[in-house]
Design an enzyme around this catalytic site. Structure first.
Site, PDB file in Angstrom:
ATOM      1  N   HIS A  41       0.852  -1.197   0.000  1.00  4.98           N
ATOM      2  CA  HIS A  41       0.000   0.000   0.000  1.00  4.98           C
ATOM      3  C   HIS A  41       0.890   1.251   0.000  1.00  4.98           C
ATOM      4  CE1 HIS A  41      -2.568   3.102   1.895  1.00  4.98           C
ATOM      5  NE2 HIS A  41      -3.570   2.480   1.305  1.00  4.98           N
ATOM      6  N   ASN A  48       1.258   3.712   1.933  1.00  5.93           N
ATOM      7  CA  ASN A  48       1.884   4.162   3.180  1.00  5.93           C
ATOM      8  C   ASN A  48       2.819   3.119   3.788  1.00  5.93           C
ATOM      9  OD1 ASN A  48       0.287   2.295   4.552  1.00  5.93           O
ATOM     10  ND2 ASN A  48      -1.008   3.824   5.558  1.00  5.93           N
ATOM     11  N   LYS A  49       3.028   1.988   3.063  1.00  8.05           N
ATOM     12  CA  LYS A  49       3.936   0.958   3.568  1.00  8.05           C
ATOM     13  C   LYS A  49       5.377   1.280   3.165  1.00  8.05           C
ATOM     14  CE  LYS A  49       0.766  -1.670   5.463  1.00  8.05           C
ATOM     15  NZ  LYS A  49      -0.506  -1.016   5.114  1.00  8.05           N
ATOM     16  N   ASN A  50       6.314   0.419   3.584  1.00  8.92           N
ATOM     17  CA  ASN A  50       7.736   0.708   3.353  1.00  8.92           C
ATOM     18  C   ASN A  50       8.117   0.678   1.877  1.00  8.92           C
ATOM     19  OD1 ASN A  50       7.643   0.617   6.139  1.00  8.92           O
ATOM     20  ND2 ASN A  50       9.669  -0.312   6.312  1.00  8.92           N
ATOM     21  N   ILE A  51       7.431  -0.146   1.088  1.00  7.87           N
ATOM     22  CA  ILE A  51       7.503  -0.040  -0.368  1.00  7.87           C
ATOM     23  C   ILE A  51       6.077  -0.121  -0.899  1.00  7.87           C
ATOM     24  CG2 ILE A  51       9.822  -0.991  -0.608  1.00  7.87           C
ATOM     25  CD1 ILE A  51       8.506  -3.614  -1.593  1.00  7.87           C
TER      26      ILE A  51
END
Length: 387
Positions: free
Chosen positions: A181, A183-186
């Site tokens: 998603h 807002n995740k780290n990738i």
């Protein structure tokens, strides 16, 4: 003029990723195709997993993994109340019953000291969440699972790049699901993947993710492909597109650098806020690990802060700094209260945390100046009330 709004999260998309998307669009192959195949191999290499299946989302991954574990009506899946609603939603959608275990207030992960009390003859799967990118104690968890002959499905939506005792989440154990998603780290825009060591589960998921067809478009529309296919079971439309994989190929190359920067920013927060009475700061366990720091989630101390969490978030927004709320305890949502009889007081640690938790701005492209601004605005928010 006031400063531009600073969000709590923002993806970092490189020029190379943008160019890859353009190239993908110009190629004429934009759905599941060569880039998804390449991204799959890159994920296998990074995670050290024999089977990886990219999908439209982590929610799709959790759903298909549970279906692939052949749950029957009345079966129970144990998870945590401190998670996004998708974790419980997929349990219900797979035909099972969610059973909850309260959290450890220090790590915000499932309290493994309480886990065995929740296991019944109907329990089939334990589904822990690696909250904010911090791994749960997997040695203890898998020992309990082995003792009771249970499957483990790790909700690793926050944990791409997380390590437990020197091993990447996804490189060992039963089955994991990661999120891509924004807002995740990738990110792949939207997207996720399953990693597993279970070949039968991987085969089932491969069928379920694309209508139950025994071959996907990449195997049908290429020059060497065949238009003939069979439907071997009723499936879903959960396949990742090449447009998404085009972003992911370049994001994955940058993941370790992203985590390094997130860790630097977290260490800055931890150092600066150490003496602030308004906060209880995140803690980490003693076992060796790498925290992916998907989120930085201190707990507001309402008496010292002279305000509750919601008031703090409102005042920060007024000063053009965004914050996040991760999460409301899921058992307090109307559907789960009404359907499964959960009520306030059932999981007191999760309820205490969910009333106080705040996600402060944290993303790989965040500058030191951005970080200083967050600190300065927080200082003004607290001291305006104190004066």
């Amino acid at each position: 003029m006031s400063e531009e709004f600073l969000p709590f999260s923002r993806p970092s998309i490189s020029r190379a990723a943008i160019d890859e998307v353009v190239s993908c669009l110009e190629s004429g192959w934009i759905t599941t195709g060569p880039r998804v195949a390449q991204f799959t191999e890159s994920l296998k290499n990074y995670l050290g997993a024999p089977f990886v299946l990219p999908l439209t989302s982590a929610t799709a991954g959790l759903h298909l993994a549970l279906l692939g574990m052949d749950l029957q009506p009345g079966d129970e899946v144990i998870t945590t109340p401190l998670t996004f609603a998708a974790t419980l939603n997929v349990i219900v959608l797979s035909g099972a019953k969610p059973v909850l275990v309260d959290i450890d207030p220090h790590t915000l992960n499932m309290d493994l000291n309480l886990l065995e009390n929740a296991i019944t003859p109907k329990t089939r799967v334990i589904m822990p969440v690696h909250f904010a990118g911090l791994p749960i104690d997997l040695d203890v968890l898998y020992q309990i699972a082995e003792t009771h002959h249970l499957r483990v499905l790790e909700d690793a939506a926050h944990a791409i790049g997380t390590e437990y005792k020197g091993k990447k989440i996804g490189s060992f154990g039963d089955t994991q699901v990661f999120s891509f998603h924004p807002n995740k780290n990738i990110t792949t825009g939207e997207g996720g993947c399953i990693s597993t060591r279970d070949e039968d589960l991987a085969r089932k998921v491969s069928l379920l993710r694309f209508h139950g067809m025994d071959r996907e478009a990449w195997n049908r529309f290429g020059k060497s492909g065949s238009q003939d296919y069979e439907i071997v079971l009723p499936g879903f439309k959960y396949n990742m597109m090449d447009i998404q994989a085009a972003i992911g190929l370049h994001q994955l190359k940058e993941l370790d650098a992203f985590i390094e920067r997130r860790t630097e920013l977290v260490n800055r927060y931890q150092e600066v806020l150490a003496d602030w009475s308004e906060w209880t700061l995140p803690q980490e366990p003693a076992f060796s690990h790498r925290h992916a720091w998907h989120l930085y989630t201190p707990l507001i101390n309402e008496i010292a802060a002279r305000m509750d969490r919601d008031e703090f978030m409102r005042r920060m927004k007024e000063k053009n700094v965004g914050t996040g709320l991760h999460y409301r305890a899921v058992h307090l949502y109307p559907y789960y209260r009404d359907t499964f009889g959960f009520k306030p007081g059932d999981f007191p640690e999760a309820e205490n945390v969910c009333s106080r938790i705040v996600s402060l701005p944290l993303f790989a492209g965040m500058t030191d100046a951005d970080h200083d601004r967050v600190i300065d605005v927080m200082y003004s928010v607290f001291h305006e009330v104190a004066e």
